[in-house]
Structure formats: C-alpha cells, structure tokens
Design an enzyme around this catalytic site. Structure first.
Site, PDB file in Angstrom:
ATOM      1  N   GLY C 148     -37.356 -11.149  -2.172  1.00  0.00           N
ATOM      2  CA  GLY C 148     -36.744 -10.124  -2.998  1.00  0.00           C
ATOM      3  C   GLY C 148     -36.434  -8.887  -2.175  1.00  0.00           C
ATOM      4  O   GLY C 148     -36.975  -8.683  -1.081  1.00  0.00           O
ATOM      5  N   CYS C 149     -35.555  -8.061  -2.702  1.00  0.00           N
ATOM      6  CA  CYS C 149     -35.103  -6.885  -1.956  1.00  0.00           C
ATOM      7  C   CYS C 149     -36.219  -5.850  -1.831  1.00  0.00           C
ATOM      8  O   CYS C 149     -36.552  -5.412  -0.724  1.00  0.00           O
ATOM      9  CB  CYS C 149     -33.864  -6.289  -2.603  1.00  0.00           C
ATOM     10  N   TYR C 150     -36.828  -5.478  -2.960  1.00  0.00           N
ATOM     11  CA  TYR C 150     -37.942  -4.522  -2.880  1.00  0.00           C
ATOM     12  C   TYR C 150     -39.070  -5.056  -1.993  1.00  0.00           C
ATOM     13  O   TYR C 150     -39.563  -4.333  -1.126  1.00  0.00           O
ATOM     14  CB  TYR C 150     -38.496  -4.227  -4.276  1.00  0.00           C
TER      15      TYR C 150
END
Lengths: 344, 344, 344, 344
Positions: C148-150
């Site tokens: 995921g990006c976060y």
C-alpha cells in the site's frame, strides 16, 4: 420580517443563499427544502453551518402550506419551471435561480436547452433579474429570473458599449474563465479534483447556452443585429469568473478616458459595480457581490478590451438573487450585504 | 463608537482586521497606519477594498496625536514592543497581534525568539488573549497579547484534557498543518507559488517558537510538568490550521461519550468553539472565528486523538483580536462577527 | 522482451504503469484490459496518451489466451483475488497492486477489509513486495503483493529503527498526509474539487486498514510486540505522501549522526531511498520512484522524528510494481526508470 | 557524446534542461554554471536532484576554458546577448533560451524590450528555433534563438491558417493563459502563493513583448499585413499554456474536416504536434514536449476557434531547446525525449 423559503438546499446556490440571508436584518429563513435529504438538518448537508443553521429540511410541498413572503428556487434547470407553475396563485415573491425563465420564449429555451418547457406562460411574467439593467421592472415583478453566472459578467462588461453604440455589435468575443463551482456540487469526472487541479481547459465551444442569454440581453439595448462568440473555460479555482471581452469601436474617438466616463455614467447608480483602474483579480471580488470592471482601448489594433470579474456564487447567483429580493420589497439594493471580498 | 486605529496595514493581519471591523456596529476605523506606504490609500495596498476602505495611510506617530479608544498592533515580532512601550501613558486599549508579550518573561522570549526584549515591564501588564481561558483577565486588561495561530488551535484542543488531568502531560504530540498566509505577505522563496502548490513539507522541527507558547499556557492549567512535541507543516492552502493532537490517558475510564462531556462542559460558555461529531475540515471554519474540535478515544492503542481547526487569520489572529476588544469594552464576545464559514 | 499485460486500465495505477513501462527497454506492453471500456483505445480513457499508447482495450479473459511473461493487476481490492486464483497454473509472473494478498492471512484480511477472501491459498504464495526489505524473496516469487502507498512510506521510515531495536515498538505514531489520487479516479464527494482544494482533513481515524499492514511488516523485523497509531489526512495535491513519524528511543545514545549512520547502513543497497539532510517536500519525489527520508533526534523531548516522502502513484504503486518486476526477472532494480522528480 | 554546458542553473529553465538532458543518450552534462551559487552543488539549488545531479556549479567564465560541443544559455533577457557576443569564435553550438535574438532586428528588440542591445550582429547569425517552421535553417545554425513560451503555442496554433491564407490576417486574437512558472523562480508579489492560488487575472494588456514575436513569425508565412491582439493571463497552475485563438475565415469553404486536413498536412512531419479531436487540457501535455492542437469552425459566427496547449517549461523552453540541439547535431528531433505527459 420577510418570511423566506429556500427551495433546494443541497447545491452550492442553496448553501450560498443561506450564508448571505443569514445576516440580512429583514429576513427570516423560515424554511429550507430538499427532497433527497428531507428530515435531516441543513447542517448535515453543509457541515460548516453546524450550530448556525440547523433547520430540518422540509419537502418542497411544505412551501404552499406555509405563510411566506419570499421563495428562492435553487433548483436545476428543467425542474424550476414546474414549481413556478405551481406557485401561480401564491402571494409570495419568487426569484428563480435556474435558467428556466431567463430567455425570451419557450421556443428559444427549447432550442438551446434541448428540453421541453412545461410553463410557457411564465415567460410573460418573468423579469430578467439583472438589477443594473432592469431595476424598475424587478421592483414590480413577483417572478424574477436570476441571470446566469457567465452572462452576468459578460453583460455588465458590455452593456455600456452596446447601448452607446460605440462598438460593432456583430463582432463581440467573450472569452470567459470560471471556477469549478459553476459546474455544481455533484461529483462527476468533470469535477474530480485531479481533473481540475493544476489544469485548465476550454469547453462548450460554439454551443454553450449562456451564449443566447448574453445575446438576447445585449440585443435589448440596441436595434442593430448582435452576435456573440462565447467561449467558456474551466479554472482550477473554487469561485469566480473573469471574462475577457474583445470589441471593435465603430466611432472615431475612443480613449481610456472616454471609456471610463462612459462606464461611470452608465453605472452611476449601481452600487455593486466597481470600475477599476487596474485589471481585477478573482480574489478582489471573492465572497462579495461586486462586479469589478476594467476597460481599455488598444490604439495599435483599434480594439477595446474589457475585463469583468465576479464571484459566480454571489453576483453570479445567490447575491444577485438577494439583490433582486431587496428590489422586490422596496429595500435598498445593498441591504443586508455584509460579506466583503475575502482575499486571500 | 470605539474609535479604533490599526497600526501596520500592509500585512494579512492588518487587512483582515479591516475586513472584520468594517461590519462591527460599535467600531469606527479612525486610522490605519503604515510606514512604508504612508500617504497612499489603504486600498492601493489591498485593492479588493477599493471603494470600501480608502483611508489614507498615516505614519504610526499619528496614533499618539489622535483621540482613540482602541489600537490594534499588526506588526512583526520585535517591532511591537517599542510601540507598546511608547503607549504606556496612553488611554486607549491595546491588542498586540505580535508574539512580543505572549510568553511569561523577557528571558523566555529571548531564548526562543533569539532577540533582545526592549520592554520587559510589558510582561507584567499583558494578558494572554485567549478568551476561552482568560476572559475575566482580558476584560480588565488594557494590553492584550493576542495568541499565536498554532497555539490557538493546540491549546483549545488540549485545554480540557490537561486541566482535568486526564492525560499524561509529559507526552503530548501536536502535529499541525497550516496554510501559507501564516508565513506572511512578504514574497520569499518559502511563499513562491511553485514551492507551495501541489506540495507539502514539515519545517521548524524541534525548535518552532510556538512550542513554548503552547507549553506555558497548558502548564498554567495543571501543576505537573508538561512537555509538548510540536511539528508544523506547510499546506498548499491560503488559510487554515488543522492540528492533530495525540495524548495518552492516565485515568481508567475514557470513552468518546466521556470525552464529549468533558469538552462540552469546558466550552459551555465559549461561543466560538464548536464541538463536532465528525472530523472538521479547514473550509468548515474558513473566514469565520470558529475553532472546530473533534476528539476520539482509540481503545486499541489507548490514545486520544483530538483535531482542532481554525482559520489562522481569523481565530488565529484578527478575529481573536476583535473578540478580545469586545471583552475589553464589556461587549458580548460575538459582537460584530458576521463573517460565516466560506465553503467552498 | 518481457511480454506484459496490464489488467485494469481505467484507474490511476493502470495509467501510471503504462507511463513507466513505456520507457522500459526490456518490456513490451502486449495487452491492456478493461471490462468497462473494452474495445476502445487506451487513449480514449486517458487522452494524454493519444498517439503514444493507443492499444485497443481487451477483456481480462484474453490474458489467459495470450503468451505473456508478466501480468500487473491494477484492480480494486476484492477483485484481484479472483484473478490470482484463475492464474494459478499460468506461467507468467504476477504483481498484484491491490491489497488482497498483502496481509498475513485470510483472517486478518477479513477483519480489516470487512470482506470474505476467495483465495486463501494465495497468502502462501504471495511475497510482500517491498524490495528494500524482501528483495531475495521477491526474486524467487511469481506472485508479488505490491505494498500500500501509506505503508510504503511508513515502513521505509521506520524499518531501520525497529530492526535495530532503538525505539519503543509499543508507541509508534505515524501521522500521514496524502494527495487525492490515493482515493482513486472515481468521481465521488470525497474527490470533488471543491471539497479538496484549499482544504485539508483527517479521515479513517483509528480504523484505516493500512494500519495492520504497517504493523505486520514492522513486527516481522523485531520480536517485541509492536503497535502503530496511524492517522491519514487528505492533502489538496494530486500526488504524494508525507509521513511524519514519532518514536521514543529506548537506548542511551541517540544523535542525528548516529541516526544517519543507522539509516545509511540499512539502505546501503537501496537505490530508491534517498537520505536527505533537510526535510523533503512532495515535489522532491513527484513522478519518481524515490522515497526521501529525513530523521532527527529531539533531545528536549527524547523523541525521534522521521519524515518519509514518496509519490503515491510511483513508489507507492506503479513504480514499486515495476521495481518488483525487475527483481522477478533478475534485472537491476533501477532498470527502465527514467522519470526524474518533476519540480515544479 | 555531445559535451554540454548549461549556463545559468538557478532558474526553472536551467533545472528543466537538466531534467531532460539527463536521459539523452548522446549528451554528457559537462558543466553547469551559476554566478550567484558557484561552488555549491547543483542539487543544493534544486534539492530534488540530490544524488542525481550533484555537479559543482562553475562560474560562466569556465565555459570558454572547456572543450564543449553545446552550450545552452538559460539566462534572463538582456544578459544572454553578452555571452553570445563572447562566444563568436567558439566552436560549440548555442541555443539561447532568452528573448535576446528572437526578433528581426536590434531596433525591434529595443522598441519592445526597452533595453539597448549590445550585440546587433547576433541577429544576422541567429535562427528562430521553432523546428516546425524552420528545421532546415536550425540544422545549419550554430546559434538558435529559442522561442518564447506564449509564441510557441500561438504560432503553432496559427501557422497552418496563416500560411494557407485561409483567415483574415489583420484580425487575429490570441487569448492566452499561462502557469506561474512563466514568471520565473524569483520570489516577488506576483509569484506569492496567495496572490496566485484560487485566483486569476489578465496582465500585460496591449503591450506584452511576445506580441511582436508572434506577429513577426506569422508575417513570415504570408505577405499580407498581419496584426495580432495578444492578451496573457495568469493561471493558478505550475506549468502549461493554453491559447484560445480567434480568426475569421476569408475563403468560402471551411469545415472541421477541411481544417483538420489543413493541419494534418502542415504538421505531417512534426513529431511533437498532436492534432486532437477534443479540446486539450494542460495536463495532457504536462512534462512532455507536445503541442496539442484542436481547431473548429463556428458556422453561426463564421469564426475559427483554435486551441493550442503546451508545457511552457518543455515545449515552451527546455524541451524545444533540446529539440533544436538534436537538429543542430543531425539527430532525430525526438532523440532522448522520454518524459511522457504526467497526468495527474
């Protein structure tokens, strides 16, 4: 107190009407309606009003069952007409913020809006609500068709030139740029942040329906045939319209001084038109009801360039509607306007 | 009428004071001063006020030669102190919007502001102008030190928790995000559009001088030693601060309901604090004097997360200053506030 | 040449994969699929690719009928799992950009994603595709779960501290701020321009599903129980995540120098991690595959503050996917990356 | 390898040249100069290049002491001319990105730039570097005057119409809108975030010096007298120019089909001109060297509307400069261009 209803609460014009009317000393917001959110508080739809305006949203049908002096219709085009039809025997004044009664006839409406009109009689009653041109008629009218946002800027920018016959009415170019709230509160690809932000585009080339609204209003000022090229663009800003207007003088003597005099005379009694000495920016008018105008003559090209800036949600919608209401009730046009330009 | 002067007209706080005071029914803006632009109309510096506020800018020296009831100092840190010193025998009330008298002593000031203080006596007279904590003292004071923007959001977000002793005062984290107007009107690389737009960064890590202001004010609420980790960030927005605050409960029973009750009681008499049921956004408070607060307990981590949002130019500066003036003159805190949240 | 298919063309990750793979010297984009737009050219969906990538969009079913070496799944969570299931006997490598195989088990997935998982066996095969932690495993894997990006920003910012045991693993706070593309290409109120622009808010407090992804990955680095407080915020920017990370040292000697050494050693072989001497901005990494990290120790509070910045569509999605593909095919991690930071 | 120097590193064109040349397979960036920052690494001025381009900045005098094949002058107007003068006996090719040699003579230059010209002879040598019009001359030239950003969009949008004699050359209106990077990297009130963001304005009415550049280049395509009305506006975006161009046909048969054919033929060999079927947006070309053009005929008004979009820093500056360098060295125009449109 003017007992007031706002019909259609979920959009930007509805919420902006609430913001402006809230501080009007003669207005009581009696009722706000919404079909899709009825039963919820207004502040559930627009949370920034929490604790300020928590009216429970009513169905629009409640309007006719309530004692009211004033009804604002903040509804989409094509929806307003049925409400106006239903209000024919009502005693309250109406300002309709949609485009349903802005044009000269059902035929013109149907040609440009591609939609049948269900209340042709309304065209006889409705007055075009641009106070700078039609204040006397607005004062006497119980049905005001509030102007479109682009037309407000374009007409105010052009009216002095057209009425005086200074420019060639057959060659008028209006290159307009608008903030995204003009596209409404509904989520769609056009309003997706990443399609708007850091971006810019033209749209509605040749066919935008505000073209005919501008043409009709300006044509009323002068007998010669008039034609407007109108090109709207979408700015990465929330609010504001700037129209850059190109016209060609057909009289001998034109100068910046003469232009200024022409506009000053024309707008001598218009409290919301500000004639600026330098080109206005959108933030100069943001959140206010001003239309800021700058005009100048280019000797090299023999062309006049006029800039007109408004906040599309205020002078281009809710503010102008309140200004019209003031006229309908015999109040000063400026009554209740306390929202100054917010910059930055 | 309160005859009022604004000293320092060229910055954002000066222009915002004018915007807010303009609609105050008991205030007359008698004088606006600027050393760098004196002799020009105010609206030459802030063109969005053209036709509204065209006062000719005076030199600051004119303040002492004029009959005034109220003076707002909208000057940079390090400049205000000399004016306050010069006003010691004056009869008007003063609200100083700079940081010069916010802290507890000249020593603390010099340690964090890296600057000598020329008017130590001012610290004895000055009252910290956060009405939600110090209204009684403000009412009696003729010199109010208007709080910093970040501290306003942080202290209002934390005060109920700290005063009640609910959280560990030694471990408070304030992660704040501010719009660019907090950096002032001066053009510098930090404020260049292309460095801000579509961008985001942290700055002032470990050393921002608002840290001590937050610590000192919160320490006044509770005897235990208190320490704040404060990290400011720069948002690509004009106005607004959102502080995300992390604390650790040290009592047994914590719940969202209990938290809400605690905050409601604490802010029962605070007309500008809105306790929100969902996380606030910056536009919920933009152009208004509200501080919107949301707080919630995370059972999984045993941590309280509190969000506090303000408009840094209003509740974080000019609005709070007007609120303080109201208290100084025995008026209701809300007197004259007509600027509602502007959204969008 | 690596014959490549991109499954799911209409979103941002699909279009970003095309942008990056276009310049990869060893990749041939053989096929792009879309159920909703099949039959149209890719450039009809993403007009900025007109004349560059005009592949006719295929139905996803074509993947299994084509000779391919590599398939990228750019599909929503909950959709990918069925495709992965269907590819079990396929010979190509897969990088799945959804969240379907990032977690440790179907049970954890179902608890945080509130959705049944249809392909539990996939968890046995899938490798978490963060090359800085798992390059050896990725090299051997034919199914990579792209992070995921976060989590990418949070894990890269924290991994050196956690693995070395320098900080208290029970008290980790990750305060993250993301651009709007993280919310996807679909038009919804959350992504409406006027809700995002000039605005800022926190969301997903206490419950965002990236929390568990961060926790699980960091827990793999150290035996002690670890707990992460993760708070995402929405920035008015297109691309980029900045995570501000607070940890508390549990060893005696901490200093900026020691921290830098720790990170330098940890990332000695990581070509896309840049250890910065000053806090990074989002534009420092925009359009590139870099993760820029800054870390510093605050003696006053005994706390470490770490900042980690990425472009959420590149290092947080498509770029990381291409980096994983490079590893799967035995290429240098940097192979084919030509998109430098775009600033401004 | 083409040994290349970039003279003037601190501005946007300097940094953009580095970004583009970095991936050019035949270019070696031998030297970057800056008077104000010499001795520092390039990445200290532009931190997003940290670890990528850390060349120590040289004084410009080093250029003549080094073996070079190519020099790009990324200097302000009025400064370049002296460098070009000093390079008269040098063996390297020069592309000058300033306006110093774009016009037809020192006299015209002095009239519009209000500045003496110190190197009149340069006008004899310099070729106007718009490859779509002058590729043959550019190939043979060692001194290329790289076009202005606005002129690039305006000329490319108009050239087919003017050369074919389809429109009235005496009445050409170019209404252009540009991102703020066109105003340079220097901090000044014009570039302050809060003056640009959520705002829009016209500037340079009647007098912008790009007017004459557009006029002169178009006049070269057709004998009849030609006059251009050019109005620039400032957009709240980093990069990009959109020009909306109004012309009046003077031939009988005009249609969208005929217009498309005209443009297709004219740009048959122009790899960076994309003829679009719908109006282009700025993000369609951002970070790329494309000029996207859309043109349409309005029968109602007998007017042609043409839209031309570029990235002002790429096709409007550094990209065009690299394209010119390719021509000077006998390379394909597209050689080394790997930066695709970045959207979003």
């Amino acid at each position: 107190m003017i007992k007031t209803a706002i019909v259609g609460a979920t959009g930007y014009t509805g919420s902006e009407l609430v913001r402006l009317l809230y501080n009007h000393p003669d207005v009581e917001i009696q009722m706000i309606t919404s079909e899709s959110r009825k039963g919820e508080p207004f502040s559930a739809v627009h949370p920034h009003f929490e604790g300020l305006v928590d009216h429970v949203l009513q169905p629009a049908s409640a309007v006719l069952e309530t004692e009211l002096d004033m009804v604002f219709l903040a509804l989409p085009h094509g929806v307003s007409m049925d409400y106006v039809k239903g209000y024919q025997s009502a005693k309250f004044n109406v300002v309709d913020l949609s485009g349903d009664f802005r044009l000269s006839s059902p035929e013109v409406y149907e040609a440009w809006y591609k939609k049948d009109h269900t209340h042709p009689k309304g065209f006889e009653d409705a007055v075009y609500g641009l106070p700078e041109l039609h204040s006397a008629a607005i004062e006497k009218s119980s049905l005001v068709a509030n102007p479109g946002c682009y037309p407000t800027s374009a007409i105010l920018g052009l009216a002095p030139l057209i009425e005086a016959g200074w420019v060639d009415p057959a060659h008028v170019i209006v290159d307009s740029k608008s903030g995204i709230t003009g596209a409404g509160i509904k989520a769609k690809p056009t309003t997706h942040y990443s399609n708007v932000s850091d971006n810019f585009k033209a749209y509605g080339l040749k066919s935008h329906r505000h073209t005919v609204e501008i043409q009709e209003q300006l044509s009323g000022l002068r007998p010669e045939p008039l034609q407007v090229q109108f090109t709207p663009h979408l700015l990465p800003v929330d609010r504001g319209i700037l129209s850059t207007i190109y016209t060609t003088p057909i009289r001998e003597e034109v100068s910046d001084q003469a232009l200024r005099k022409l506009y000053e005379d024309f707008y001598a009694d218009a409290p919301f038109v500000r004639l600026r000495k330098t080109p206005p920016t959108l933030k100069d008018v943001r959140s206010s009801n001003f239309c800021d105008i700058f005009t100048t003559y280019d000797e090299r090209t023999n062309r006049i360039i006029t800039l007109a800036a408004i906040d599309n949600l205020v002078k281009g919608a809710a503010g102008q509607a309140m200004q019209n209401m003031n006229l309908q009730f015999g109040l000063p046009e400026t009554r209740g306007f306390v929202s100054l330009p917010l910059n930055p």
